[in-house]
Design a protein around this motif. Structure first.
Motif, PDB file in Angstrom:
ATOM      1  N   LYS A  77       0.783  -1.232   0.000  1.00 45.84           N
ATOM      2  CA  LYS A  77       0.000   0.000   0.000  1.00 45.84           C
ATOM      3  C   LYS A  77       0.814   1.281   0.000  1.00 45.84           C
ATOM      4  N   ASN A  78       2.019   1.252   0.578  1.00 46.83           N
ATOM      5  CA  ASN A  78       2.824   2.472   0.672  1.00 46.83           C
ATOM      6  C   ASN A  78       3.985   2.529  -0.317  1.00 46.83           C
ATOM      7  N   LEU A  79       4.114   1.534  -1.163  1.00 46.95           N
ATOM      8  CA  LEU A  79       5.206   1.508  -2.144  1.00 46.95           C
ATOM      9  C   LEU A  79       5.062   2.671  -3.119  1.00 46.95           C
ATOM     10  N   LYS A  80       6.131   3.466  -3.238  1.00 42.53           N
ATOM     11  CA  LYS A  80       6.110   4.621  -4.134  1.00 42.53           C
ATOM     12  C   LYS A  80       7.039   4.466  -5.331  1.00 42.53           C
ATOM     13  N   SER A  81       8.086   3.617  -5.201  1.00 41.09           N
ATOM     14  CA  SER A  81       9.019   3.495  -6.320  1.00 41.09           C
ATOM     15  C   SER A  81       9.654   2.111  -6.396  1.00 41.09           C
ATOM     16  N   ILE A  82       9.954   1.737  -7.624  1.00 42.47           N
ATOM     17  CA  ILE A  82      10.804   0.578  -7.875  1.00 42.47           C
ATOM     18  C   ILE A  82      12.204   1.169  -7.968  1.00 42.47           C
ATOM     19  N   CYS A 100      -0.713  -1.597  -6.075  1.00 39.64           N
ATOM     20  CA  CYS A 100       0.185  -0.697  -5.334  1.00 39.64           C
ATOM     21  C   CYS A 100      -0.259   0.726  -5.673  1.00 39.64           C
ATOM     22  N   PRO A 101      -1.238   1.260  -4.955  1.00 37.46           N
ATOM     23  CA  PRO A 101      -1.892   2.508  -5.339  1.00 37.46           C
ATOM     24  C   PRO A 101      -1.006   3.754  -5.304  1.00 37.46           C
ATOM     25  N   LYS A 102       0.075   3.727  -4.539  1.00 40.35           N
ATOM     26  CA  LYS A 102       0.952   4.905  -4.448  1.00 40.35           C
ATOM     27  C   LYS A 102       2.181   4.801  -5.340  1.00 40.35           C
ATOM     28  N   LEU A 103       2.363   3.659  -5.996  1.00 42.21           N
ATOM     29  CA  LEU A 103       3.536   3.458  -6.844  1.00 42.21           C
ATOM     30  C   LEU A 103       3.487   4.415  -8.028  1.00 42.21           C
ATOM     31  N   GLN A 104       4.589   5.184  -8.205  1.00 43.81           N
ATOM     32  CA  GLN A 104       4.596   6.164  -9.280  1.00 43.81           C
ATOM     33  C   GLN A 104       5.893   6.236 -10.062  1.00 43.81           C
ATOM     34  N   SER A 105       6.937   5.459  -9.657  1.00 45.31           N
ATOM     35  CA  SER A 105       8.182   5.623 -10.410  1.00 45.31           C
ATOM     36  C   SER A 105       9.011   4.352 -10.543  1.00 45.31           C
ATOM     37  N   PRO A 124      -2.576   2.987 -10.469  1.00 50.63           N
ATOM     38  CA  PRO A 124      -2.996   4.087 -11.338  1.00 50.63           C
ATOM     39  C   PRO A 124      -1.954   5.173 -11.566  1.00 50.63           C
ATOM     40  N   LEU A 125      -1.178   5.522 -10.561  1.00 53.13           N
ATOM     41  CA  LEU A 125      -0.188   6.593 -10.733  1.00 53.13           C
ATOM     42  C   LEU A 125       0.919   6.173 -11.699  1.00 53.13           C
ATOM     43  N   LEU A 126       1.394   4.950 -11.558  1.00 53.76           N
ATOM     44  CA  LEU A 126       2.443   4.451 -12.449  1.00 53.76           C
ATOM     45  C   LEU A 126       1.890   4.201 -13.844  1.00 53.76           C
ATOM     46  N   PRO A 140       9.569   5.330 -22.805  1.00 47.86           N
ATOM     47  CA  PRO A 140      10.885   5.003 -23.374  1.00 47.86           C
ATOM     48  C   PRO A 140      11.655   3.963 -22.547  1.00 47.86           C
ATOM     49  N   ILE A 141      11.398   3.904 -21.257  1.00 39.75           N
ATOM     50  CA  ILE A 141      12.101   2.962 -20.383  1.00 39.75           C
ATOM     51  C   ILE A 141      11.548   1.541 -20.540  1.00 39.75           C
ATOM     52  N   ILE A 142      10.269   1.411 -20.885  1.00 34.64           N
ATOM     53  CA  ILE A 142       9.662   0.078 -20.973  1.00 34.64           C
ATOM     54  C   ILE A 142       9.370  -0.367 -22.410  1.00 34.64           C
ATOM     55  N   SER A 143       9.570   0.483 -23.391  1.00 37.75           N
ATOM     56  CA  SER A 143       9.165   0.169 -24.769  1.00 37.75           C
ATOM     57  C   SER A 143       9.927  -1.016 -25.376  1.00 37.75           C
ATOM     58  N   TYR A 144      11.089  -1.357 -24.871  1.00 41.54           N
ATOM     59  CA  TYR A 144      11.871  -2.491 -25.398  1.00 41.54           C
ATOM     60  C   TYR A 144      11.323  -3.844 -24.944  1.00 41.54           C
ATOM     61  N   ILE A 145      10.468  -3.866 -23.926  1.00 39.18           N
ATOM     62  CA  ILE A 145       9.966  -5.117 -23.355  1.00 39.18           C
ATOM     63  C   ILE A 145       8.945  -5.719 -24.324  1.00 39.18           C
ATOM     64  N   PRO A 146       9.143  -6.988 -24.736  1.00 38.13           N
ATOM     65  CA  PRO A 146       8.247  -7.595 -25.724  1.00 38.13           C
ATOM     66  C   PRO A 146       6.774  -7.646 -25.307  1.00 38.13           C
ATOM     67  N   MET A 147       6.485  -7.903 -24.038  1.00 36.99           N
ATOM     68  CA  MET A 147       5.097  -7.971 -23.599  1.00 36.99           C
ATOM     69  C   MET A 147       4.892  -7.035 -22.414  1.00 36.99           C
ATOM     70  N   VAL A 148       4.060  -6.034 -22.605  1.00 35.50           N
ATOM     71  CA  VAL A 148       3.710  -5.104 -21.542  1.00 35.50           C
ATOM     72  C   VAL A 148       2.198  -5.156 -21.365  1.00 35.50           C
ATOM     73  N   VAL A 149       1.763  -5.506 -20.166  1.00 37.26           N
ATOM     74  CA  VAL A 149       0.336  -5.585 -19.848  1.00 37.26           C
ATOM     75  C   VAL A 149       0.041  -4.516 -18.805  1.00 37.26           C
ATOM     76  N   MET A 150      -0.903  -3.635 -19.138  1.00 39.10           N
ATOM     77  CA  MET A 150      -1.271  -2.577 -18.194  1.00 39.10           C
ATOM     78  C   MET A 150      -2.777  -2.535 -18.061  1.00 39.10           C
ATOM     79  N   GLU A 151      -3.238  -2.612 -16.813  1.00 37.57           N
ATOM     80  CA  GLU A 151      -4.667  -2.564 -16.524  1.00 37.57           C
ATOM     81  C   GLU A 151      -4.916  -1.720 -15.300  1.00 37.57           C
ATOM     82  N   ASN A 152      -6.021  -0.997 -15.310  1.00 34.09           N
ATOM     83  CA  ASN A 152      -6.393  -0.214 -14.143  1.00 34.09           C
ATOM     84  C   ASN A 152      -7.406  -0.931 -13.310  1.00 34.09           C
TER      85      ASN A 152
END
Length: 152
Positions: A77-82, A100-105, A124-126, A140-152
């Motif tokens: 719940k409090n994770l803000k960054s990887i 991880c609702p606070k994750l943004q970076s 949602p923030l990330l 630009p940081i993730i565009s090289y990854i062959p499979m990117v799945v994003m859902e809200n």
């Protein structure tokens, strides 16, 4: 479960799922996961001791073994960054981050080059910062990854 005792996990363990441990008293940094040189898959979900974690993994790279190929983290719940420590996971092929609702970076230096699949679900923030259509800062940081799945 309240703690992972010293030496309680076998060194040849290849897969570990730690979840719904609402009474965990031991901080994640003391779990000793970095000593599990054979660990390939790790799932951490809704563990109370992780509630204070703002950045994951630690920047020194001592939190997780470099042998990991699959990492799932969720319900922090409090994770803000990887953190930059993710780059030390040089075998990582799949990274899934859920609820991880606070994750943004992500680290500006990027994610491991070995990553083949990235899932971002209910962060949602990330998510907003990763969308290609909206000129997301992290695209630009993730565009090289062959499979990117994003859902809200």
């Amino acid at each position: 479960m309240e703690s992972l005792g010293e030496g309680c996990l076998p060194p040849n363990l290849t897969s570990l799922h730690i979840g719904e441990c609402l009474n965990m008293k031991q901080p994640m940094l003391e779990w000793g996961l970095h000593r599990l040189a054979s660990l390939r898959s790790l799932r951490i979900f809704n563990v109370e001791s992780t509630g204070d974690i703002i950045s994951f993994p630690d920047d020194d790279g001592f939190l997780l073994p470099t042998s990991l190929t699959h990492l799932f983290i969720g319900g922090l719940k409090n994770l803000k960054s990887i953190s930059m420590g993710i780059q030390k996971l040089t075998s990582l092929e799949e990274l899934a981050i859920w609820w991880c609702p606070k994750l943004q970076s992500f680290p500006a230096e990027g994610l491991p080059a070995t990553l083949e699949c990235l899932e971002i679900v209910t962060c949602p923030l990330l998510l907003d910062r990763c969308l290609k259509d909206k000129g997301g800062y992290y695209w630009p940081i993730i565009s090289y990854i062959p499979m990117v799945v994003m859902e809200n």
